[in-house]
Write an enzyme that holds these catalytic residues in place. Structure first.
Site, PDB file in Angstrom:
ATOM      1  CD  GLU A   1     -23.880  15.785 -12.174  1.00 37.98           C
ATOM      2  OE1 GLU A   1     -23.644  14.799 -11.458  1.00 37.98           O
ATOM      3  OE2 GLU A   1     -24.997  16.299 -12.286  1.00 37.98           O
TER       4      GLU A   1
ATOM      5  NE  ARG B   1     -17.452   9.382  -1.833  1.00 34.28           N
ATOM      6  CZ  ARG B   1     -17.924   9.942  -2.954  1.00 34.28           C
ATOM      7  NH1 ARG B   1     -18.201   9.205  -4.010  1.00 34.28           N
ATOM      8  NH2 ARG B   1     -18.123  11.226  -3.021  1.00 34.28           N
TER       9      ARG B   1
ATOM     10  CE  LYS C   1     -19.874  17.223  -7.534  1.00 39.38           C
ATOM     11  NZ  LYS C   1     -19.742  17.092  -8.976  1.00 39.38           N
TER      12      LYS C   1
HETATM   13  P1  ATP Z   1     -19.999  14.328  -4.825  1.00 37.04           P
HETATM   14  O1  ATP Z   1     -20.370  13.109  -4.041  1.00 37.04           O
HETATM   15  O2  ATP Z   1     -19.159  15.276  -4.072  1.00 37.04           O
HETATM   16  O3  ATP Z   1     -21.142  14.989  -5.506  1.00 37.04           O
HETATM   17  P2  ATP Z   1     -19.501  13.084  -7.272  1.00 37.04           P
HETATM   18  O4  ATP Z   1     -18.927  11.745  -7.368  1.00 37.04           O
HETATM   19  O5  ATP Z   1     -20.943  13.134  -7.501  1.00 37.04           O
HETATM   20  O6  ATP Z   1     -19.047  13.758  -5.932  1.00 37.04           O
HETATM   21  P3  ATP Z   1     -18.465  13.957  -9.763  1.00 37.04           P
HETATM   22  O7  ATP Z   1     -18.385  15.320 -10.317  1.00 37.04           O
HETATM   23  O8  ATP Z   1     -19.357  12.995 -10.410  1.00 37.04           O
HETATM   24  O9  ATP Z   1     -18.833  14.121  -8.233  1.00 37.04           O
HETATM   25  O10 ATP Z   1     -17.014  13.361  -9.592  1.00 37.04           O
HETATM   26  C1  ATP Z   1     -16.016  13.375 -10.563  1.00 37.04           C
HETATM   27  C2  ATP Z   1     -15.035  12.287 -10.262  1.00 37.04           C
HETATM   28  O11 ATP Z   1     -14.453  12.463  -8.977  1.00 37.04           O
HETATM   29  C3  ATP Z   1     -15.712  10.939 -10.259  1.00 37.04           C
HETATM   30  O12 ATP Z   1     -14.919  10.037 -10.992  1.00 37.04           O
HETATM   31  C4  ATP Z   1     -15.777  10.568  -8.805  1.00 37.04           C
HETATM   32  O13 ATP Z   1     -15.707   9.207  -8.646  1.00 37.04           O
HETATM   33  C5  ATP Z   1     -14.556  11.280  -8.233  1.00 37.04           C
HETATM   34  N1  ATP Z   1     -14.765  11.584  -6.821  1.00 37.04           N
HETATM   35  C6  ATP Z   1     -15.765  12.283  -6.275  1.00 37.04           C
HETATM   36  N2  ATP Z   1     -15.673  12.313  -4.940  1.00 37.04           N
HETATM   37  C7  ATP Z   1     -14.565  11.608  -4.614  1.00 37.04           C
HETATM   38  C8  ATP Z   1     -13.920  11.263  -3.378  1.00 37.04           C
HETATM   39  N3  ATP Z   1     -14.401  11.650  -2.203  1.00 37.04           N
HETATM   40  N4  ATP Z   1     -12.789  10.516  -3.436  1.00 37.04           N
HETATM   41  C9  ATP Z   1     -12.294  10.133  -4.615  1.00 37.04           C
HETATM   42  N5  ATP Z   1     -12.847  10.407  -5.806  1.00 37.04           N
HETATM   43  C10 ATP Z   1     -13.974  11.138  -5.815  1.00 37.04           C
HETATM   44 MG    MG Z   2     -21.223  11.896  -9.585  1.00 36.50          MG
END
Ligand code: ATP
Ligand code: MG
Length: 568
Positions: free
Chosen positions: A42, A268, A278
């Protein structure tokens, strides 16, 4: 406690539970034997080390199966998204060493198709416009303990919903006045299935679609259907979406989509002494706790890059921690260990003195210059060398001298003999103090001209070897030392605000450091080992032409190696 990544020994190269699932699907001839994955960020922040893991996993699987991995921006929320983030994400994925060819997609490109599919659901009697307040809807869905209550609008005629949905699209409703909900299963124990919202009103410009839409699809609806549009075969996401999988499958089945993608969840990455969220990282940026998303203390890909991390080190780390089905905390020492492994083979060794103490070599005349050839890699002249110049006045590290040395001290003290790296042996004869403060301001030494190159001429033992720079030739630079951003292993578990666990000493700025002249010419981002001090790189933001600022990437000491030895 950290489990140091031991629990998850399965990796993408050697195979893991995800490759097992894919192997089975291929064996059953699913998806015409294709494997297609995607990385779906995102664009509401910069990528962090957790994303790097997901990138390595998704692109790695595509590579393993000779398939494809799409870069898809999951841009369904116009409020928090910006093109600055899109650009930084592309730069980071590329830098990590992955290529999406022409397969760069945006969920917002599918808004028309998603809208059409919403109409399909409505026409099948599987979606309705709910005009309750957001609070009523939330209450009505119940929770783990409370059953759901049907909305009074749940059974409204299809024609009415079609008409209201059209009005929603035309902008005739205010935000929160009505939503489109899927009619799934109010009895379900899984709250995600209790008639989730799939479209909401948002009078917001979108970074790509502008003012074309004032209704936007919700994540659950947009994500799975975007996977379907792109013919993704395996949609890999993190564990928190496990409870969303039934809904993911419900949508593709209700829409009767052929070869529906399959969602697979993995744990994760959590890293000790770090936050990988983020939202939390954005707070640090906005509160100016750090100097932007690419502050070298940040666990963002851009921060790590600026700090001197290499893409290889990050990829090796992701490979090594593998994928697990259970959440765990990985010790940041393992990341640093992977970094040292890579820097050790690629970084030329040079000399810098961070806290200079003057040494006068009394048997070298003013103006006399002794020259030595010094290799960039120990004992290996084939990878290049540079000239070192020894002059009457040099500087050594203040910490390498003690007036009252502890036992087994091998460095400088009055009467001791030490080696100057690549140059010669010197003996300290006299210590000069500042008359007022008593501080040591100068050492007076003599060199043994027979010891050129640092060799002992008669086999006498000289244990200590010090780094040094010539006072006449050295260049002054700024050096920045970094420590962990957080003092505790898991800042998010600490009581109170996570920012209270910030390490106040995470950045130390040293001015007046001295480096050998070769280093003053270094390029932005160039990596070095400063002998005995650690790995350093030229900061890409703060350095000027001929005026490098050095970041300490990581120290030489490897706490991970110790941990590993203990684990046996
Ligand atoms: P955040 O919690 O930092 O906002 P998010 O999951 O909301 O992370 P996205 O931009 O939606 O951020 O993530 C893109 C991809 O990266 C998704 O498929 C998510 O599952 C993966 N991802 C995000 N954080 C992690 C993590 N700590 N370990 C592994 N994969 C991750
Ligand atoms: Mg997300």
């Amino acid at each position: 406690m950290c489990d140091h990544g031991k629990e998850s020994v399965e990796s993408a190269k050697t195979g893991n539970f995800i490759t097992e699932i894919i192997d089975q699907d291929l064996a059953q001839g699913k998806n015409q034997s294709r494997v297609a994955t995607r990385f779906p960020p995102e664009p509401n922040g910069y990528l962090h080390i957790g994303h790097a893991k997901s990138i390595c996993l998704n692109f790695g699987l595509a590579k393993r199966y000779n398939g494809t991995c799409n870069l898809r921006f999951d841009d369904t929320n116009p409020i928090t998204e910006e093109t600055e983030y899109v650009e930084s994400i592309k730069q980071d994925v590329r830098w990590l060493g992955f290529d999406w060819d022409e397969r760069e997609f945006y969920a917002s490109d599918y808004f028309d198709q998603l809208y059409q599919w919403a109409l399909v659901l409505i026409n099948k009697g599987l979606a309705y416009i709910d005009q309750q307040t957001p609070e009523q809807i939330k209450q009505g869905r119940g929770d783990y303990y409370r059953k759901a209550v049907a909305s009074p609008y749940r059974e409204r005629p299809i024609a009415q919903t079609l008409e209201l949905f059209e009005k929603m699209r035309q902008g005739e409703f205010k935000e929160g006045e009505c939503v489109l909900r899927a009619k799934v299963d109010l009895e379900s124990a899984n709250i995600n299935m209790r008639d989730p919202i799939i479209y909401r009103v948002l009078h917001q410009s979108h970074h790509r679609t502008g003012d074309k839409w004032c209704i936007y699809p919700m994540y659950d609806f947009a994500h799975g259907e975007s996977d379907a549009i792109e013919k993704i075969t395996h949609s890999i996401c993190t564990l928190e979406f496990e409870d969303h999988r039934p809904l993911y499958d419900w949508f593709t089945s209700a829409l009767e989509l052929p070869d529906p993608p399959r969602q697979i969840e993995f744990a994760r990455l959590n890293l000790s002494h770090t936050v990988v969220s983020k939202r939390k990282l954005l707070q640090l940026v906005e509160d100016k706790v750090v100097d932007g998303w690419d502050d070298p203390r940040m666990p963002t890909v851009s921060g790590l890059r600026r700090r001197g991390y290499t893409a290889e080190a990050i990829r090796n780390f992701c490979e090594r921690i593998g994928v697990a089905k259970r959440d765990s905390m990985v010790d940041v020492a393992l990341l640093e260990h992977c970094l040292r492994e890579d820097l050790n083979v690629r970084s030329p060794r040079l000399m810098a003195v961070l806290d200079p103490l003057k040494v006068v070599i009394t048997n070298i005349e003013p103006g006399q210059v002794e020259r030595f050839d010094a290799p960039f890699f120990p004992e290996d002249f084939s990878q290049g060398s540079r000239e070192l110049t020894l002059t009457r006045e040099i500087f050594v590290e203040r910490d390498d001298f003690r007036e009252e040395p502890p036992r087994k001290w091998r460095r400088l003290t009055k009467g001791s003999e030490v080696r100057l790296r690549y140059a010669c042996l010197i003996t300290c004869n006299e210590v000069v103090h500042d008359e007022q403060t008593g501080e040591v301001i100068e050492l007076r030494c003599t060199w043994d001209p027979e010891s050129r190159g640092g060799n002992s001429p008669d086999g006498r033992k000289v244990r200590g070897t010090l780094h040094w720079v010539s006072a006449d030739y050295a260049k002054p630079v700024q050096v920045r030392l970094y420590d962990r951003l957080f003092m505790v292993e898991n800042p998010l578990e600490a009581k109170g605000d996570f920012k209270e666990t910030l390490n106040p000493d995470s950045l130390q700025i040293l001015d007046g450091c001295l480096v050998e002249p070769f280093l003053a010419q270094a390029d932005l981002g160039e990596l070095f080992q400063f002998e005995r001090l650690g790995y350093f790189c030229v900061d890409t933001r703060l350095s000027g032409p001929g005026k490098p600022v050095f970041n300490r990437t990581v120290t030489l000491r490897d706490s991970w190696a110790k941990i590993e030895r203990k684990q046996g």
